[in-house]
Design an enzyme around this catalytic site. Structure first.
Site, short mmCIF file in Angstrom:
data_model
loop_
_atom_site.label_atom_id
_atom_site.label_comp_id
_atom_site.label_asym_id
_atom_site.label_seq_id
_atom_site.Cartn_x
_atom_site.Cartn_y
_atom_site.Cartn_z
CD GLU A 149 -17.26 -46.22 -42.31
OE1 GLU A 149 -16.27 -46.76 -42.81
OE2 GLU A 149 -17.39 -46.04 -41.10
CB CYS B 27 -26.21 -49.69 -38.38
SG CYS B 27 -25.78 -48.18 -37.51
CB CYS C 140 -21.64 -36.41 -35.68
SG CYS C 140 -22.95 -36.19 -34.44
CB CYS D 89 -20.22 -38.36 -28.20
SG CYS D 89 -21.93 -37.82 -28.32
CB CYS E 24 -18.42 -40.99 -30.85
SG CYS E 24 -19.08 -41.19 -32.51
CB CYS F 166 -21.97 -48.99 -31.10
SG CYS F 166 -22.99 -47.64 -30.63
S1 SF4 Z 1 -22.18 -40.87 -30.62
FE1 SF4 Z 1 -21.03 -40.02 -32.34
S2 SF4 Z 1 -22.46 -40.03 -34.07
FE2 SF4 Z 1 -23.68 -40.31 -32.18
S3 SF4 Z 1 -24.29 -38.22 -31.63
FE3 SF4 Z 1 -22.38 -38.63 -30.50
S4 SF4 Z 1 -20.78 -37.83 -31.87
FE4 SF4 Z 1 -22.64 -38.02 -33.10
#
Ligand code: SF4
Length: 363
Positions: free
Chosen positions: A94, A112, A119, A123, A126, A342
């Site tokens: 995306e 963005c 990923c 996190c 996220c 975000c």
């Molecule tokens: S916020 Fe999400 S996309 Fe960014 S590094 Fe952490 S897990 Fe990866």
């Protein structure tokens, strides 16, 4: 040269000059193709009108031009647009186009872009993390998001800012990220000023210096999200490898240049990292660093234990930072109604797969 057609998107000027050399053409031909690819964003060799027809035919056999395919487009009530692109192998990523007004009220677009499919950083707050890591994007696929989004602009509009804050950790895909930044900011690509391009990292401390040296002048945003290691370790697993001290020591030594400051991102989560004590700890941590803090009230998505703090709490946090001499701003959430804000980006197809939301990692 290989028998299979080579993809041109993502090649830099030097590679195109070299490719043309292998095909018996002068160096300027490579520079012309560079400009057609990135400044004009052509999708057919026939559109390269200053390239001789005979060479265009040869190129058509030896190389391919491929734009990202738009799989789905969503529009937010605040004007933000989210694009889900389908890549050559069927993977999807995306990008988000965000309307911003400058101080004179003039509307500008920010884009963005993503750097990975999924990923690996995990996190806790996220949505992309719930996909896990699928694969790296190539430089062509990163630049391709810019080109495809630019194609969707209305006449007279342009993409003014580019941020690498979409799906993925840019410094975990170092070479492709650096190459894409160099292409996008190349004067002949008619792209973006380095001052208007920002790359965000969750804190891969060992690659910061190399990154800043590779693309000087480009903005750097570092995600802190907490002011002590215990909380940060739960929110951002990379903290177990590079804790706050290691990360900030590295930041203090970065060759940022006279006028540039690092942006520290701080996602605010109610009752987790949003207290007055957190604000005071954060201001002490950043003492002496040329920086600004960007507070991001958390953008909710279904199935998480986190909550967004109320506006009063965010403002109080910001005032404590300001009183301590730390420049601090609050990011207005954009596109949260279409999961474009975000921390909300993901390929829903992969999320609905096995255990997607079970992978949550609550405190
Ligand atoms: S916020 Fe999400 S996309 Fe960014 S590094 Fe952490 S897990 Fe990866």
């Amino acid at each position: 040269m290989s028998a299979r057609p080579v993809g041109l998107l993502g090649m830099d000027e030097e590679e195109l000059v070299s490719l043309c050399g292998e095909m018996g053409e002068p160096p300027y031909r490579g520079r012309q193709i560079f400009s057609w690819l990135y400044a004009h964003g052509v999708s057919k060799f026939s559109q390269m009108t200053n390239i001789p027809k005979g060479f265009r035919a040869k190129l058509g056999e030896a190389a391919r031009l491929e734009a990202l395919e738009l799989d789905r487009e969503s529009k937010s009530t605040d004007g933000t647009e989210k694009y889900l692109w389908r890549l050559r192998d069927g993977a999807r990523v995306e990008s988000v186009r965000i309307p911003m007004r400058n101080v004179s009220g003039v509307m500008r677009w920010s884009l963005c872009v993503s750097t990975q499919v999924g990923c690996a950083m995990g996190c806790a707050f996220c949505l992309t993390a719930k996909m896990g890591f699928v694969r790296q994007l190539t430089a062509g696929e990163i630049v391709g998001q810019f080109l495809a989004a630019r194609d969707l602009l209305a006449p007279g509009e342009r993409l003014h800012n580019v941020v690498f804050m979409g799906m993925g950790e840019p410094l975990d895909n170092f070479d492709a990220t650096v190459k894409a930044v160099k292409i996008l900011t190349h004067p002949q690509a008619n792209g973006v000023s380095p001052r208007r391009l920002t790359v965000s990292t969750v804190g891969v401390a060992s690659r910061l210096k190399r990154f800043v040296s590779a693309v000087p002048g480009v903005g750097l945003a570092v995600s802190l999200h907490a002011a002590d290691d215990e909380t940060r370790g739960k929110l951002v697993p990379v903290n177990r490898k590079w804790n706050l001290r290691a990360l900030l020591d590295e930041c203090r030594e970065l060759p940022m240049g006279e006028r540039r400051r690092i942006t520290f991102e701080y996602v605010m989560l109610r009752g987790v990292n949003d207290t007055k004590t957190d604000a005071k700890k954060l201001s002490r941590l950043l003492e002496g660093l040329k920086c600004k803090v960007n507070l991001i009230p958390w953008n909710p998505f279904p199935g998480t234990p986190f909550e967004r703090p109320d506006d009063g709490r965010v403002e109080e946090f910001r005032r404590i930072l300001l009183a301590a001499g730390v420049v601090a701003t609050t990011r207005t959430p954009k596109g949260s109604d279409i999961l474009a804000a975000c921390g909300q980006l993901a390929d829903a197809g992969r999320l609905s797969g096995r255990n997607a939301l079970k992978q949550l990692n609550p405190l």
